[in-house]
Design a protein around this motif. Structure first.
Motif, PDB file in Angstrom:
ATOM      1  N   UNK A 166       0.840  -1.203   0.000  1.00  8.76           N
ATOM      2  CA  UNK A 166       0.000   0.000   0.000  1.00  8.76           C
ATOM      3  C   UNK A 166       0.877   1.256   0.000  1.00  8.76           C
ATOM      4  N   UNK A 167       1.853   1.289   0.906  1.00 11.29           N
ATOM      5  CA  UNK A 167       2.725   2.471   0.996  1.00 11.29           C
ATOM      6  C   UNK A 167       3.479   2.712  -0.322  1.00 11.29           C
ATOM      7  N   UNK A 168       3.873   1.635  -0.978  1.00  6.69           N
ATOM      8  CA  UNK A 168       4.623   1.768  -2.217  1.00  6.69           C
ATOM      9  C   UNK A 168       3.782   2.370  -3.351  1.00  6.69           C
ATOM     10  N   UNK A 169       2.476   2.071  -3.353  1.00  8.03           N
ATOM     11  CA  UNK A 169       1.617   2.505  -4.456  1.00  8.03           C
ATOM     12  C   UNK A 169       0.589   3.565  -4.062  1.00  8.03           C
ATOM     13  N   UNK A 170       0.626   4.055  -2.830  1.00 13.06           N
ATOM     14  CA  UNK A 170      -0.416   4.988  -2.386  1.00 13.06           C
ATOM     15  C   UNK A 170      -0.444   6.288  -3.183  1.00 13.06           C
ATOM     16  N   UNK A 171       0.674   6.659  -3.770  1.00 11.27           N
ATOM     17  CA  UNK A 171       0.691   7.881  -4.590  1.00 11.27           C
ATOM     18  C   UNK A 171      -0.142   7.745  -5.856  1.00 11.27           C
ATOM     19  N   UNK A 172      -0.466   6.512  -6.235  1.00  6.76           N
ATOM     20  CA  UNK A 172      -1.317   6.295  -7.410  1.00  6.76           C
ATOM     21  C   UNK A 172      -2.773   6.606  -7.092  1.00  6.76           C
ATOM     22  N   UNK A 173      -3.103   6.635  -5.804  1.00  6.69           N
ATOM     23  CA  UNK A 173      -4.483   6.906  -5.402  1.00  6.69           C
ATOM     24  C   UNK A 173      -5.438   5.900  -6.016  1.00  6.69           C
TER      25      UNK A 173
END
Length: 182
Positions: free
Chosen positions: A70-77
């Motif tokens: 989640x933390x790795x891809x959270x910027x993708x929203x």
């Protein structure tokens, strides 16, 4: 940047993203990735009786979550994860940034089978002929007996228990397991 402890979960996430990209599946977002990680983990635990990765799956309000992914891809929203977005780590000794793949797992061949089967269930399986497989994907945390519900309502520990995951998923996984035999 993340470190070595996240490597196995990241390798699994990257495999899922690569598999779906190769199948020309578009609009994969973080929610779909988390569902497929959960399904791949459940398949692997059911079929091979071992964990796909060591990180605990946690019960969050949105469902079952692998926190490092989640933390790795959270910027993708809520937007789709693009080809250029893959989980990366910093190697401990060299400081080099790498993109983990399944070779970092103890049994990469079986891990790949489990993850590709999760993707197949999501993308290509004819759910009109076998809705049980799709029900697993859709309802992993709706029922009060689910692994997610048990962990989410536990004030002391929000991590899902492996035996609860298998117990919840077993009826569906038996149907999915039949796909491997064809």
């Amino acid at each position: 940047m993340h470190h070595q402890d996240d490597k196995k979960a990241f390798a699994c996430a990257n495999c899922i993203l690569d598999t779906l990209e190769n199948a020309r599946v578009e609009n994969v977002n973080i929610f779909t990735l988390q569902k497929l990680l959960y399904l791949g983990f459940a398949i692997h635990l059911f079929v091979y009786e071992e964990k796909l990765f060591d990180e605990k799956i946690q019960a969050w309000s949105c469902g079952s979550v692998v926190p490092s992914v989640y933390r790795s891809f959270k910027n993708c929203g809520n937007f789709h994860i693009t080809k250029n977005n893959r989980a990366r780590i910093m190697e401990d000794f060299t400081g080099e940034i790498t993109t983990p793949n399944l070779t970092s797992l103890d049994d990469p061949e079986n891990a790949e089978k489990s993850l590709k089967l999760a993707c197949l269930t999501y993308n290509n399986y004819d759910i009109s002929k076998n809705p049980k497989a799709w029900n697993l994907f859709q309802t992993t945390h709706r029922e009060k007996t689910s692994a997610w519900h048990k962990a989410y309502n536990n004030p002391n520990n929000k991590s899902l228990v492996d035996s609860d995951i298998v117990a919840e998923c077993e009826p569906y996984l038996e149907e999915i397991w039949k796909l491997l035999r064809y």
